[in-house]
Write a protein that holds these residues in place. Structure first.
Motif, PDB file in Angstrom:
ATOM      1  N   GLN A  82      40.602  89.520  49.213  1.00 52.03           N
ATOM      2  CA  GLN A  82      39.497  90.444  49.478  1.00 52.03           C
ATOM      3  C   GLN A  82      38.629  90.637  48.236  1.00 52.03           C
ATOM      4  OE1 GLN A  82      42.710  91.015  49.833  1.00 52.03           O
ATOM      5  NE2 GLN A  82      43.203  91.939  51.806  1.00 52.03           N
ATOM      6  N   GLU A  83      39.272  90.744  47.066  1.00 51.36           N
ATOM      7  CA  GLU A  83      38.522  90.901  45.804  1.00 51.36           C
ATOM      8  C   GLU A  83      37.663  89.676  45.546  1.00 51.36           C
ATOM      9  OE1 GLU A  83      41.383  93.470  42.819  1.00 51.36           O
ATOM     10  OE2 GLU A  83      41.864  91.355  43.153  1.00 51.36           O
ATOM     11  N   ALA A  84      38.260  88.506  45.759  1.00 53.69           N
ATOM     12  CA  ALA A  84      37.538  87.257  45.516  1.00 53.69           C
ATOM     13  C   ALA A  84      36.328  87.143  46.433  1.00 53.69           C
ATOM     14  CB  ALA A  84      38.473  86.068  45.711  1.00 53.69           C
ATOM     15  N   ALA A  85      36.518  87.445  47.716  1.00 48.00           N
ATOM     16  CA  ALA A  85      35.425  87.362  48.685  1.00 48.00           C
ATOM     17  C   ALA A  85      34.308  88.333  48.328  1.00 48.00           C
ATOM     18  CB  ALA A  85      35.943  87.638  50.100  1.00 48.00           C
ATOM     19  N   ARG A  86      34.673  89.570  47.961  1.00 50.29           N
ATOM     20  CA  ARG A  86      33.661  90.572  47.579  1.00 50.29           C
ATOM     21  C   ARG A  86      32.899  90.131  46.333  1.00 50.29           C
ATOM     22  NH1 ARG A  86      37.405  94.576  49.120  1.00 50.29           N
ATOM     23  NH2 ARG A  86      38.159  94.730  46.994  1.00 50.29           N
ATOM     24  N   ALA A  87      33.628  89.603  45.351  1.00 52.60           N
ATOM     25  CA  ALA A  87      33.002  89.199  44.090  1.00 52.60           C
ATOM     26  C   ALA A  87      32.005  88.058  44.306  1.00 52.60           C
ATOM     27  CB  ALA A  87      34.059  88.786  43.083  1.00 52.60           C
ATOM     28  N   ILE A  88      32.385  87.097  45.131  1.00 51.51           N
ATOM     29  CA  ILE A  88      31.483  85.962  45.390  1.00 51.51           C
ATOM     30  C   ILE A  88      30.290  86.415  46.218  1.00 51.51           C
ATOM     31  CG2 ILE A  88      31.283  83.714  46.541  1.00 51.51           C
ATOM     32  CD1 ILE A  88      32.871  83.666  43.877  1.00 51.51           C
ATOM     33  N   ALA A 112      30.717  78.449  47.854  1.00 47.51           N
ATOM     34  CA  ALA A 112      31.203  79.835  47.918  1.00 47.51           C
ATOM     35  C   ALA A 112      32.692  79.870  48.279  1.00 47.51           C
ATOM     36  CB  ALA A 112      30.393  80.630  48.939  1.00 47.51           C
ATOM     37  N   SER A 113      33.103  79.069  49.252  1.00 45.42           N
ATOM     38  CA  SER A 113      34.516  79.083  49.648  1.00 45.42           C
ATOM     39  C   SER A 113      35.396  78.480  48.547  1.00 45.42           C
ATOM     40  CB  SER A 113      34.730  78.370  50.978  1.00 45.42           C
ATOM     41  OG  SER A 113      34.369  77.021  50.880  1.00 45.42           O
ATOM     42  N   GLU A 114      34.893  77.440  47.868  1.00 45.23           N
ATOM     43  CA  GLU A 114      35.652  76.858  46.761  1.00 45.23           C
ATOM     44  C   GLU A 114      35.778  77.845  45.606  1.00 45.23           C
ATOM     45  OE1 GLU A 114      34.681  72.864  45.447  1.00 45.23           O
ATOM     46  OE2 GLU A 114      34.051  72.348  47.480  1.00 45.23           O
ATOM     47  N   ALA A 115      34.699  78.593  45.355  1.00 45.04           N
ATOM     48  CA  ALA A 115      34.728  79.593  44.285  1.00 45.04           C
ATOM     49  C   ALA A 115      35.737  80.690  44.621  1.00 45.04           C
ATOM     50  CB  ALA A 115      33.334  80.176  44.069  1.00 45.04           C
ATOM     51  N   GLU A 116      35.774  81.089  45.883  1.00 53.97           N
ATOM     52  CA  GLU A 116      36.758  82.099  46.316  1.00 53.97           C
ATOM     53  C   GLU A 116      38.180  81.586  46.105  1.00 53.97           C
ATOM     54  OE1 GLU A 116      36.391  83.897  50.218  1.00 53.97           O
ATOM     55  OE2 GLU A 116      34.213  83.940  50.009  1.00 53.97           O
ATOM     56  N   GLU A 117      38.422  80.348  46.522  1.00 51.23           N
ATOM     57  CA  GLU A 117      39.755  79.752  46.347  1.00 51.23           C
ATOM     58  C   GLU A 117      40.146  79.708  44.873  1.00 51.23           C
ATOM     59  OE1 GLU A 117      39.976  75.905  48.222  1.00 51.23           O
ATOM     60  OE2 GLU A 117      39.225  76.694  50.117  1.00 51.23           O
ATOM     61  N   ALA A 118      39.179  79.397  44.019  1.00 46.29           N
ATOM     62  CA  ALA A 118      39.457  79.334  42.577  1.00 46.29           C
ATOM     63  C   ALA A 118      39.829  80.708  42.037  1.00 46.29           C
ATOM     64  CB  ALA A 118      38.248  78.782  41.830  1.00 46.29           C
ATOM     65  N   LEU A 119      39.124  81.738  42.485  1.00 42.47           N
ATOM     66  CA  LEU A 119      39.440  83.098  42.037  1.00 42.47           C
ATOM     67  C   LEU A 119      40.820  83.530  42.529  1.00 42.47           C
ATOM     68  CD1 LEU A 119      36.005  84.925  42.492  1.00 42.47           C
ATOM     69  CD2 LEU A 119      37.089  84.211  40.350  1.00 42.47           C
ATOM     70  N   ILE A 120      41.159  83.141  43.752  1.00 37.69           N
ATOM     71  CA  ILE A 120      42.487  83.452  44.293  1.00 37.69           C
ATOM     72  C   ILE A 120      43.556  82.742  43.464  1.00 37.69           C
ATOM     73  CG2 ILE A 120      44.008  83.158  46.300  1.00 37.69           C
ATOM     74  CD1 ILE A 120      41.397  83.541  48.033  1.00 37.69           C
ATOM     75  N   ALA A 121      43.267  81.486  43.101  1.00 36.21           N
ATOM     76  CA  ALA A 121      44.210  80.728  42.275  1.00 36.21           C
ATOM     77  C   ALA A 121      44.376  81.366  40.895  1.00 36.21           C
ATOM     78  CB  ALA A 121      43.733  79.285  42.125  1.00 36.21           C
ATOM     79  N   LEU A 122      43.343  82.076  40.449  1.00 39.71           N
ATOM     80  CA  LEU A 122      43.422  82.773  39.159  1.00 39.71           C
ATOM     81  C   LEU A 122      44.213  84.083  39.264  1.00 39.71           C
ATOM     82  CD1 LEU A 122      39.788  82.296  37.795  1.00 39.71           C
ATOM     83  CD2 LEU A 122      41.882  81.270  36.882  1.00 39.71           C
ATOM     84  N   GLY A 123      44.556  84.473  40.500  1.00 36.84           N
ATOM     85  CA  GLY A 123      45.388  85.655  40.669  1.00 36.84           C
ATOM     86  C   GLY A 123      44.695  86.837  41.331  1.00 36.84           C
ATOM     87  N   TYR A 124      43.432  86.693  41.703  1.00 30.13           N
ATOM     88  CA  TYR A 124      42.731  87.780  42.389  1.00 30.13           C
ATOM     89  C   TYR A 124      43.135  87.799  43.857  1.00 30.13           C
ATOM     90  CZ  TYR A 124      39.836  88.255  38.260  1.00 30.13           C
ATOM     91  OH  TYR A 124      39.410  88.468  36.974  1.00 30.13           O
ATOM     92  N   LYS A 125      43.116  88.988  44.454  1.00 32.31           N
ATOM     93  CA  LYS A 125      43.426  89.110  45.879  1.00 32.31           C
ATOM     94  C   LYS A 125      42.279  88.506  46.693  1.00 32.31           C
ATOM     95  CE  LYS A 125      46.263  93.176  45.286  1.00 32.31           C
ATOM     96  NZ  LYS A 125      46.310  94.618  45.291  1.00 32.31           N
TER      97      LYS A 125
END
Length: 199
Positions: free
Chosen positions: A169-175, A154-167
């Motif tokens: 908070q958005e990444a954490a909510r999405a995961i 879950a934390s790696e997925a969040e980091e990946a979404l952030i690296a893709l340009g998501y904020k």
């Protein structure tokens, strides 16, 4: 191409061995998992081989069994993994252990192998998963994802979404919105992206 050699084992100097085949000495690079299974110097041995021809060198890689050679060949097809790194991977874990790690999505354990960084470990998990269906995981190894790995996924997925340009908070909510039970990092990302795009 040279697919197999049989001859007298003349020298063992990890990771290289020298095999005399009818008077011709072949230098063969072998993973440690193969080296441990070779007979004593002076005995006859048979190795399955993979011949690498490059502009500046020709190298012969030797393996004790078909599954080791097949995994080596699959590994060198992964972007960023050359023969030297594939040999290092097979020196650190045997085929069954590698299969179990990849099926469990355990990139953290793969990072412990020399020369394998975080990105390479993640790439190995993602790209090798589908190729490993014909291999057997190590006996007794569980392919179910442990709870600690789920948190890491879950934390790696969040980091990946952030690296893709998501904020963040958005990444954490999405995961958090994805039912991530038993999912590996790439599946979490895929489902989270689908959910965000469909909104």
């Amino acid at each position: 191409m040279i697919g197999r050699i049989r001859g007298t084992l003349i020298e063992k100097r990890a990771p290289e061995i020298l095999v005399d085949c009818a008077g011709v000495g072949y230098e063969v690079l072998v993973p440690m998992t193969t080296l441990y299974q070779l007979p004593e110097v002076g005995a006859e041995t048979t190795l399955l081989t993979h011949h690498v021809v490059r502009e500046d060198a020709q190298q012969l890689f030797g393996f004790i069994d078909h599954s080791s050679r097949a995994l080596f060949r699959d590994l060198i097809k992964v972007n960023g993994v050359g023969p030297k790194l594939a040999l290092t991977v097979l020196s650190g874990v045997d085929v069954g252990e590698f299969v179990a790690l990849v099926l469990a999505g355990d990139a953290a354990s793969l990072v412990k192998l020399p020369g394998v960084g975080k990105k390479t470990a993640e790439r190995l998990v993602i790209e090798m998963r589908d190729k490993l269906k014909d291999y057997e995981p190590a006996a007794g190894a569980s392919t179910a994802m442990p709870a600690a790995l789920k948190v890491d996924a879950a934390s790696e997925a969040e980091e990946a979404l952030i690296a893709l340009g998501y904020k963040p908070q958005e990444a954490a909510r999405a995961i958090a919105a994805v039912d991530g039970d038993g999912l590996v990092v790439e599946d979490l990302i895929r489902q989270a992206l689908k959910a965000m795009i469909s909104k």
